[in-house]
Design a protein around this motif. Structure first.
Motif, PDB file in Angstrom:
ATOM      1  N   GLY A  98       0.820  -1.205   0.000  1.00 38.05           N
ATOM      2  CA  GLY A  98       0.000   0.000   0.000  1.00 38.05           C
ATOM      3  C   GLY A  98       0.853   1.254   0.000  1.00 38.05           C
ATOM      4  O   GLY A  98       0.588   2.216  -0.723  1.00 38.05           O
ATOM      5  N   GLU A  99       1.898   1.239   0.808  1.00 38.14           N
ATOM      6  CA  GLU A  99       2.802   2.386   0.842  1.00 38.14           C
ATOM      7  C   GLU A  99       3.596   2.485  -0.466  1.00 38.14           C
ATOM      8  O   GLU A  99       3.894   3.587  -0.925  1.00 38.14           O
ATOM      9  CB  GLU A  99       3.755   2.289   2.022  1.00 38.14           C
ATOM     10  N   ALA A 100       3.917   1.358  -1.074  1.00 42.74           N
ATOM     11  CA  ALA A 100       4.625   1.374  -2.353  1.00 42.74           C
ATOM     12  C   ALA A 100       3.750   1.986  -3.436  1.00 42.74           C
ATOM     13  O   ALA A 100       4.230   2.779  -4.254  1.00 42.74           O
ATOM     14  CB  ALA A 100       5.041  -0.043  -2.747  1.00 42.74           C
ATOM     15  N   ALA A 101       2.472   1.644  -3.433  1.00 40.84           N
ATOM     16  CA  ALA A 101       1.554   2.225  -4.418  1.00 40.84           C
ATOM     17  C   ALA A 101       1.438   3.734  -4.221  1.00 40.84           C
ATOM     18  O   ALA A 101       1.449   4.498  -5.193  1.00 40.84           O
ATOM     19  CB  ALA A 101       0.186   1.566  -4.307  1.00 40.84           C
ATOM     20  N   ALA A 102       1.353   4.170  -2.983  1.00 40.56           N
ATOM     21  CA  ALA A 102       1.257   5.610  -2.709  1.00 40.56           C
ATOM     22  C   ALA A 102       2.547   6.329  -3.107  1.00 40.56           C
ATOM     23  O   ALA A 102       2.507   7.419  -3.690  1.00 40.56           O
ATOM     24  CB  ALA A 102       0.953   5.835  -1.234  1.00 40.56           C
ATOM     25  N   ALA A 103       3.688   5.722  -2.822  1.00 42.04           N
ATOM     26  CA  ALA A 103       4.965   6.337  -3.181  1.00 42.04           C
ATOM     27  C   ALA A 103       5.132   6.410  -4.695  1.00 42.04           C
ATOM     28  O   ALA A 103       5.643   7.405  -5.226  1.00 42.04           O
ATOM     29  CB  ALA A 103       6.117   5.548  -2.559  1.00 42.04           C
ATOM     30  N   LEU A 104       4.696   5.369  -5.401  1.00 46.55           N
ATOM     31  CA  LEU A 104       4.787   5.367  -6.862  1.00 46.55           C
ATOM     32  C   LEU A 104       3.872   6.441  -7.445  1.00 46.55           C
ATOM     33  O   LEU A 104       4.271   7.172  -8.353  1.00 46.55           O
ATOM     34  CB  LEU A 104       4.423   3.993  -7.418  1.00 46.55           C
ATOM     35  N   ARG A 105       2.669   6.557  -6.910  1.00 53.36           N
ATOM     36  CA  ARG A 105       1.741   7.588  -7.383  1.00 53.36           C
ATOM     37  C   ARG A 105       2.338   8.981  -7.185  1.00 53.36           C
ATOM     38  O   ARG A 105       2.248   9.844  -8.039  1.00 53.36           O
ATOM     39  CB  ARG A 105       0.409   7.472  -6.653  1.00 53.36           C
ATOM     40  N   LYS A 106       2.998   9.179  -6.039  1.00 58.92           N
ATOM     41  CA  LYS A 106       3.622  10.469  -5.753  1.00 58.92           C
ATOM     42  C   LYS A 106       4.802  10.733  -6.689  1.00 58.92           C
ATOM     43  O   LYS A 106       5.001  11.848  -7.165  1.00 58.92           O
ATOM     44  CB  LYS A 106       4.082  10.509  -4.298  1.00 58.92           C
ATOM     45  N   ALA A 107       5.588   9.705  -6.985  1.00 57.39           N
ATOM     46  CA  ALA A 107       6.763   9.867  -7.844  1.00 57.39           C
ATOM     47  C   ALA A 107       6.385  10.099  -9.306  1.00 57.39           C
ATOM     48  O   ALA A 107       7.033  10.876  -9.999  1.00 57.39           O
ATOM     49  CB  ALA A 107       7.664   8.641  -7.739  1.00 57.39           C
ATOM     50  N   VAL A 108       5.335   9.436  -9.768  1.00 58.09           N
ATOM     51  CA  VAL A 108       4.941   9.536 -11.166  1.00 58.09           C
ATOM     52  C   VAL A 108       4.153  10.818 -11.409  1.00 58.09           C
ATOM     53  O   VAL A 108       4.312  11.460 -12.439  1.00 58.09           O
ATOM     54  CB  VAL A 108       4.123   8.294 -11.592  1.00 58.09           C
ATOM     55  N   GLY A 109       3.306  11.186 -10.480  1.00 50.58           N
ATOM     56  CA  GLY A 109       2.492  12.384 -10.647  1.00 50.58           C
ATOM     57  C   GLY A 109       1.219  12.081 -11.423  1.00 50.58           C
ATOM     58  O   GLY A 109       0.926  10.931 -11.753  1.00 50.58           O
ATOM     59  N   PRO A 110       0.468  13.127 -11.739  1.00 49.03           N
ATOM     60  CA  PRO A 110      -0.806  12.916 -12.446  1.00 49.03           C
ATOM     61  C   PRO A 110      -0.581  12.604 -13.926  1.00 49.03           C
ATOM     62  O   PRO A 110      -0.003  13.398 -14.659  1.00 49.03           O
ATOM     63  CB  PRO A 110      -1.531  14.248 -12.275  1.00 49.03           C
ATOM     64  N   VAL A 111      -0.991  11.434 -14.343  1.00 46.12           N
ATOM     65  CA  VAL A 111      -0.919  11.031 -15.749  1.00 46.12           C
ATOM     66  C   VAL A 111      -2.217  10.329 -16.111  1.00 46.12           C
ATOM     67  O   VAL A 111      -2.907   9.803 -15.230  1.00 46.12           O
ATOM     68  CB  VAL A 111       0.267  10.067 -16.029  1.00 46.12           C
ATOM     69  N   PRO A 112      -2.579  10.305 -17.395  1.00 49.55           N
ATOM     70  CA  PRO A 112      -3.782   9.568 -17.786  1.00 49.55           C
ATOM     71  C   PRO A 112      -3.643   8.082 -17.460  1.00 49.55           C
ATOM     72  O   PRO A 112      -2.551   7.521 -17.544  1.00 49.55           O
ATOM     73  CB  PRO A 112      -3.853   9.773 -19.307  1.00 49.55           C
ATOM     74  N   ARG A 113      -4.722   7.480 -17.084  1.00 48.28           N
ATOM     75  CA  ARG A 113      -4.701   6.056 -16.720  1.00 48.28           C
ATOM     76  C   ARG A 113      -4.212   5.191 -17.879  1.00 48.28           C
ATOM     77  O   ARG A 113      -3.556   4.173 -17.672  1.00 48.28           O
ATOM     78  CB  ARG A 113      -6.094   5.619 -16.280  1.00 48.28           C
ATOM     79  N   SER A 114      -4.496   5.609 -19.107  1.00 50.91           N
ATOM     80  CA  SER A 114      -4.094   4.814 -20.269  1.00 50.91           C
ATOM     81  C   SER A 114      -2.581   4.847 -20.493  1.00 50.91           C
ATOM     82  O   SER A 114      -2.049   4.036 -21.233  1.00 50.91           O
ATOM     83  CB  SER A 114      -4.802   5.324 -21.519  1.00 50.91           C
ATOM     84  N   GLU A 115      -1.882   5.773 -19.848  1.00 48.68           N
ATOM     85  CA  GLU A 115      -0.435   5.884 -20.034  1.00 48.68           C
ATOM     86  C   GLU A 115       0.301   4.677 -19.458  1.00 48.68           C
ATOM     87  O   GLU A 115       1.286   4.221 -20.003  1.00 48.68           O
ATOM     88  CB  GLU A 115       0.069   7.170 -19.375  1.00 48.68           C
TER      89      GLU A 115
END
Length: 77
Positions: free
Chosen positions: A10-27
């Motif tokens: 769960g923390e890995a998913a949150a950290a990845l989301r923070k590192a990648v930033g807002p992108v389209p889901r299809s990306e």
């Protein structure tokens, strides 16, 4: 065999989301994201620290590009 602990994933998913930033889901296809989260979570189980590295981001981008369907212009229709 016991199930892996849930906290690092769960923390890995949150950290990845923070590192990648807002992108389209299809990306980034779901499978590419799941593999990245699993790598980060597995490493967190070993080290006790959730860290997203440049290698994780490069691998995510490479896997996502390989999983995306080719553009229609490639086929020449």
């Amino acid at each position: 065999m016991t199930a892996p602990m849930a906290w690092p994933y769960g923390e890995a998913a949150a950290a990845l989301r923070k590192a990648v930033g807002p992108v389209p889901r299809s990306e980034y296809p779901d499978l590419a994201v799941a593999r990245a989260v699993a790598r980060i979570g597995d490493r967190a189980l070993e080290s006790g620290e959730v860290v997203v590295t440049d290698h994780d981001l490069r691998t995510l981008a490479t896997e996502a590009a390989a999983m995306r369907p080719p553009h229609p212009f490639v086929y020449g229709y």
